[in-house]
Design a protein around this motif. Sequence first.
Motif, PDB file in Angstrom:
ATOM      1  N   LEU A 137     -52.719 -73.572  34.325  1.00  0.00           N
ATOM      2  CA  LEU A 137     -51.812 -74.115  33.325  1.00  0.00           C
ATOM      3  C   LEU A 137     -52.640 -74.802  32.249  1.00  0.00           C
ATOM      4  CD1 LEU A 137     -49.206 -75.764  35.740  1.00  0.00           C
ATOM      5  CD2 LEU A 137     -49.254 -73.408  34.887  1.00  0.00           C
ATOM      6  N   TYR A 138     -52.359 -74.489  30.995  1.00  0.00           N
ATOM      7  CA  TYR A 138     -53.131 -75.025  29.887  1.00  0.00           C
ATOM      8  C   TYR A 138     -52.208 -75.719  28.882  1.00  0.00           C
ATOM      9  CZ  TYR A 138     -56.563 -71.652  31.679  1.00  0.00           C
ATOM     10  OH  TYR A 138     -57.420 -70.948  32.480  1.00  0.00           O
ATOM     11  N   SER A 139     -52.757 -76.726  28.190  1.00  0.00           N
ATOM     12  CA  SER A 139     -52.011 -77.420  27.148  1.00  0.00           C
ATOM     13  C   SER A 139     -52.907 -77.657  25.939  1.00  0.00           C
ATOM     14  CB  SER A 139     -51.481 -78.769  27.663  1.00  0.00           C
ATOM     15  OG  SER A 139     -50.849 -79.482  26.615  1.00  0.00           O
ATOM     16  N   ASP A 140     -52.297 -77.682  24.770  1.00  0.00           N
ATOM     17  CA  ASP A 140     -53.054 -77.939  23.546  1.00  0.00           C
ATOM     18  C   ASP A 140     -53.140 -79.431  23.232  1.00  0.00           C
ATOM     19  OD1 ASP A 140     -50.438 -78.367  22.891  1.00  0.00           O
ATOM     20  OD2 ASP A 140     -50.299 -76.750  21.418  1.00  0.00           O
ATOM     21  N   ARG A 141     -52.634 -80.286  24.156  1.00  0.00           N
ATOM     22  CA  ARG A 141     -52.690 -81.738  23.967  1.00  0.00           C
ATOM     23  C   ARG A 141     -53.708 -82.363  24.916  1.00  0.00           C
ATOM     24  NH1 ARG A 141     -48.909 -84.711  25.434  1.00  0.00           N
ATOM     25  NH2 ARG A 141     -47.450 -83.348  26.548  1.00  0.00           N
ATOM     26  N   ILE A 142     -54.337 -83.423  24.499  1.00  0.00           N
ATOM     27  CA  ILE A 142     -55.233 -84.191  25.362  1.00  0.00           C
ATOM     28  C   ILE A 142     -54.387 -85.023  26.329  1.00  0.00           C
ATOM     29  CG2 ILE A 142     -56.902 -86.089  25.403  1.00  0.00           C
ATOM     30  CD1 ILE A 142     -58.061 -85.006  22.814  1.00  0.00           C
ATOM     31  N   ASP A 143     -54.841 -85.115  27.572  1.00  0.00           N
ATOM     32  CA  ASP A 143     -54.149 -85.885  28.619  1.00  0.00           C
ATOM     33  C   ASP A 143     -52.676 -85.488  28.750  1.00  0.00           C
ATOM     34  OD1 ASP A 143     -56.457 -87.352  29.250  1.00  0.00           O
ATOM     35  OD2 ASP A 143     -56.049 -88.808  27.663  1.00  0.00           O
ATOM     36  N   ALA A 144     -52.437 -84.188  28.767  1.00  0.00           N
ATOM     37  CA  ALA A 144     -51.055 -83.693  28.827  1.00  0.00           C
ATOM     38  C   ALA A 144     -50.455 -83.814  30.222  1.00  0.00           C
ATOM     39  CB  ALA A 144     -51.004 -82.236  28.362  1.00  0.00           C
ATOM     40  N   PHE A 145     -51.279 -83.803  31.263  1.00  0.00           N
ATOM     41  CA  PHE A 145     -50.780 -83.789  32.635  1.00  0.00           C
ATOM     42  C   PHE A 145     -51.098 -85.106  33.333  1.00  0.00           C
ATOM     43  CE2 PHE A 145     -52.212 -79.322  31.739  1.00  0.00           C
ATOM     44  CZ  PHE A 145     -50.946 -78.804  31.512  1.00  0.00           C
ATOM     45  N   ASP A 146     -50.102 -85.664  34.038  1.00  0.00           N
ATOM     46  CA  ASP A 146     -50.320 -86.904  34.780  1.00  0.00           C
ATOM     47  C   ASP A 146     -50.254 -86.638  36.282  1.00  0.00           C
ATOM     48  OD1 ASP A 146     -47.635 -86.528  35.318  1.00  0.00           O
ATOM     49  OD2 ASP A 146     -46.951 -88.137  33.998  1.00  0.00           O
ATOM     50  N   ASP A 147     -50.324 -87.720  37.079  1.00  0.00           N
ATOM     51  CA  ASP A 147     -50.332 -87.577  38.544  1.00  0.00           C
ATOM     52  C   ASP A 147     -49.059 -86.899  39.043  1.00  0.00           C
ATOM     53  OD1 ASP A 147     -52.783 -88.807  38.673  1.00  0.00           O
ATOM     54  OD2 ASP A 147     -51.989 -90.777  39.211  1.00  0.00           O
ATOM     55  N   ARG A 148     -47.928 -87.288  38.504  1.00  0.00           N
ATOM     56  CA  ARG A 148     -46.651 -86.715  38.937  1.00  0.00           C
ATOM     57  C   ARG A 148     -46.601 -85.223  38.616  1.00  0.00           C
ATOM     58  NH1 ARG A 148     -41.305 -88.360  39.781  1.00  0.00           N
ATOM     59  NH2 ARG A 148     -40.168 -86.493  40.444  1.00  0.00           N
ATOM     60  N   THR A 149     -47.054 -84.877  37.427  1.00  0.00           N
ATOM     61  CA  THR A 149     -47.073 -83.463  37.047  1.00  0.00           C
ATOM     62  C   THR A 149     -47.954 -82.663  37.995  1.00  0.00           C
ATOM     63  OG1 THR A 149     -46.760 -84.038  34.724  1.00  0.00           O
ATOM     64  CG2 THR A 149     -47.574 -81.828  35.194  1.00  0.00           C
ATOM     65  N   GLU A 150     -49.107 -83.208  38.334  1.00  0.00           N
ATOM     66  CA  GLU A 150     -50.023 -82.511  39.242  1.00  0.00           C
ATOM     67  C   GLU A 150     -49.380 -82.270  40.600  1.00  0.00           C
ATOM     68  OE1 GLU A 150     -54.306 -83.174  41.498  1.00  0.00           O
ATOM     69  OE2 GLU A 150     -53.875 -84.276  39.648  1.00  0.00           O
ATOM     70  N   GLN A 151     -48.697 -83.279  41.142  1.00  0.00           N
ATOM     71  CA  GLN A 151     -48.070 -83.148  42.443  1.00  0.00           C
ATOM     72  C   GLN A 151     -46.898 -82.167  42.411  1.00  0.00           C
ATOM     73  OE1 GLN A 151     -49.276 -84.354  45.346  1.00  0.00           O
ATOM     74  NE2 GLN A 151     -50.982 -84.937  44.022  1.00  0.00           N
ATOM     75  N   ASP A 152     -46.084 -82.263  41.373  1.00  0.00           N
ATOM     76  CA  ASP A 152     -44.972 -81.317  41.241  1.00  0.00           C
ATOM     77  C   ASP A 152     -45.492 -79.891  41.090  1.00  0.00           C
ATOM     78  OD1 ASP A 152     -43.326 -83.481  41.382  1.00  0.00           O
ATOM     79  OD2 ASP A 152     -42.636 -83.401  39.306  1.00  0.00           O
ATOM     80  N   GLY A 153     -46.556 -79.732  40.310  1.00  0.00           N
ATOM     81  CA  GLY A 153     -47.136 -78.414  40.119  1.00  0.00           C
ATOM     82  C   GLY A 153     -47.710 -77.846  41.401  1.00  0.00           C
ATOM     83  N   LEU A 154     -48.231 -78.730  42.260  1.00  0.00           N
ATOM     84  CA  LEU A 154     -48.784 -78.276  43.534  1.00  0.00           C
ATOM     85  C   LEU A 154     -47.686 -77.700  44.423  1.00  0.00           C
ATOM     86  CD1 LEU A 154     -51.190 -78.042  45.434  1.00  0.00           C
ATOM     87  CD2 LEU A 154     -50.745 -80.388  46.180  1.00  0.00           C
ATOM     88  N   LEU A 155     -46.519 -78.329  44.421  1.00  0.00           N
ATOM     89  CA  LEU A 155     -45.389 -77.799  45.183  1.00  0.00           C
ATOM     90  C   LEU A 155     -44.971 -76.439  44.634  1.00  0.00           C
ATOM     91  CD1 LEU A 155     -43.236 -81.029  45.589  1.00  0.00           C
ATOM     92  CD2 LEU A 155     -44.586 -79.891  47.350  1.00  0.00           C
ATOM     93  N   PHE A 156     -44.955 -76.334  43.326  1.00  0.00           N
ATOM     94  CA  PHE A 156     -44.610 -75.056  42.708  1.00  0.00           C
ATOM     95  C   PHE A 156     -45.629 -73.979  43.083  1.00  0.00           C
ATOM     96  CE2 PHE A 156     -45.359 -72.027  39.296  1.00  0.00           C
ATOM     97  CZ  PHE A 156     -44.107 -71.442  39.194  1.00  0.00           C
ATOM     98  N   ALA A 157     -46.927 -74.328  43.019  1.00  0.00           N
ATOM     99  CA  ALA A 157     -47.977 -73.357  43.347  1.00  0.00           C
ATOM    100  C   ALA A 157     -47.854 -72.873  44.786  1.00  0.00           C
ATOM    101  CB  ALA A 157     -49.354 -73.977  43.112  1.00  0.00           C
ATOM    102  N   THR A 158     -47.429 -73.761  45.692  1.00  0.00           N
ATOM    103  CA  THR A 158     -47.235 -73.374  47.092  1.00  0.00           C
ATOM    104  C   THR A 158     -46.144 -72.317  47.216  1.00  0.00           C
ATOM    105  OG1 THR A 158     -47.929 -75.560  47.852  1.00  0.00           O
ATOM    106  CG2 THR A 158     -46.661 -74.223  49.392  1.00  0.00           C
ATOM    107  N   HIS A 159     -45.011 -72.547  46.556  1.00  0.00           N
ATOM    108  CA  HIS A 159     -43.932 -71.560  46.563  1.00  0.00           C
ATOM    109  C   HIS A 159     -44.389 -70.245  45.917  1.00  0.00           C
ATOM    110  CE1 HIS A 159     -40.401 -73.769  48.068  1.00  0.00           C
ATOM    111  NE2 HIS A 159     -40.985 -74.834  47.560  1.00  0.00           N
ATOM    112  N   ALA A 160     -45.148 -70.355  44.839  1.00  0.00           N
ATOM    113  CA  ALA A 160     -45.623 -69.165  44.139  1.00  0.00           C
ATOM    114  C   ALA A 160     -46.528 -68.329  45.034  1.00  0.00           C
ATOM    115  CB  ALA A 160     -46.359 -69.569  42.862  1.00  0.00           C
TER     116      ALA A 160
END
Length: 233
Positions: A137-160
């Motif tokens: 996952l990529y973003s054009d903003r600096i510091d776009a992802f926080d701890d909550r985003t990382e954890q939520d994304g990890l759950l998504f990646a597991t399902h994926a």
Amino acid sequence: MSAAGGGLNELARTLSDIARTLQAEPDVDATLRAIVKAAVDYVPAATHAGISLLEQGRIRTVEPTTPTVEIIDQLQYELREGPCIDAIAEHETLRVGDVGREARWPSFGPAAAENGIHSLLSYRLFVTDRTLGALNLYSDRIDAFDDRTEQDGLLFATHAAIALVGAQREANLSIAVESRDVIATAKGILMERHDIDDASAFRMLVEASQSTNMKLQKVAAWLVENRAEARSS
């Protein structure tokens, strides 16, 4: 109900909906497309997404949501450094808020920033001990992802990952069934044409496979496709 409890319930519903959507896709390519689309829709601040698929020791990008993903991934493959390389090799999640200043990737980091990518998240896609690749996952903003985003994304990646390995198994099963059927048809052709039994027909296919250095399934497919021509010759 507390706000935290409501948030967890909403996350659970969202992930359940995503899981059902991914498992309903008809084949591997459709599943991959659904994964990256859902990643951009679901993970906050993710403006680009792609999957680095690991196949026979090699990595390739599949179903990128934008051309930028292909550019960033290709830089990693050529430079042999970057988040998806590390996520796959080190079995870890990578989150960086300003990739242009990331000391781990002295060549890739500045190159990614020059192409407009500043924040990234890379997740290893795996089931049990089998690594399928990485979700990037990529973003054009600096510091776009926080701890909550990382954890939520990890759950998504597991399902994926579960959806992807399921689609791959279905595809392999379909190929196996198709191969079995075409070999059975070829044996039937030989049995009728040469008045031989099943074992003799199979032996003929094996001998043809060995003499032509072709896989048995390909020999059988050729015979089925060219039965009329072979009969007239």
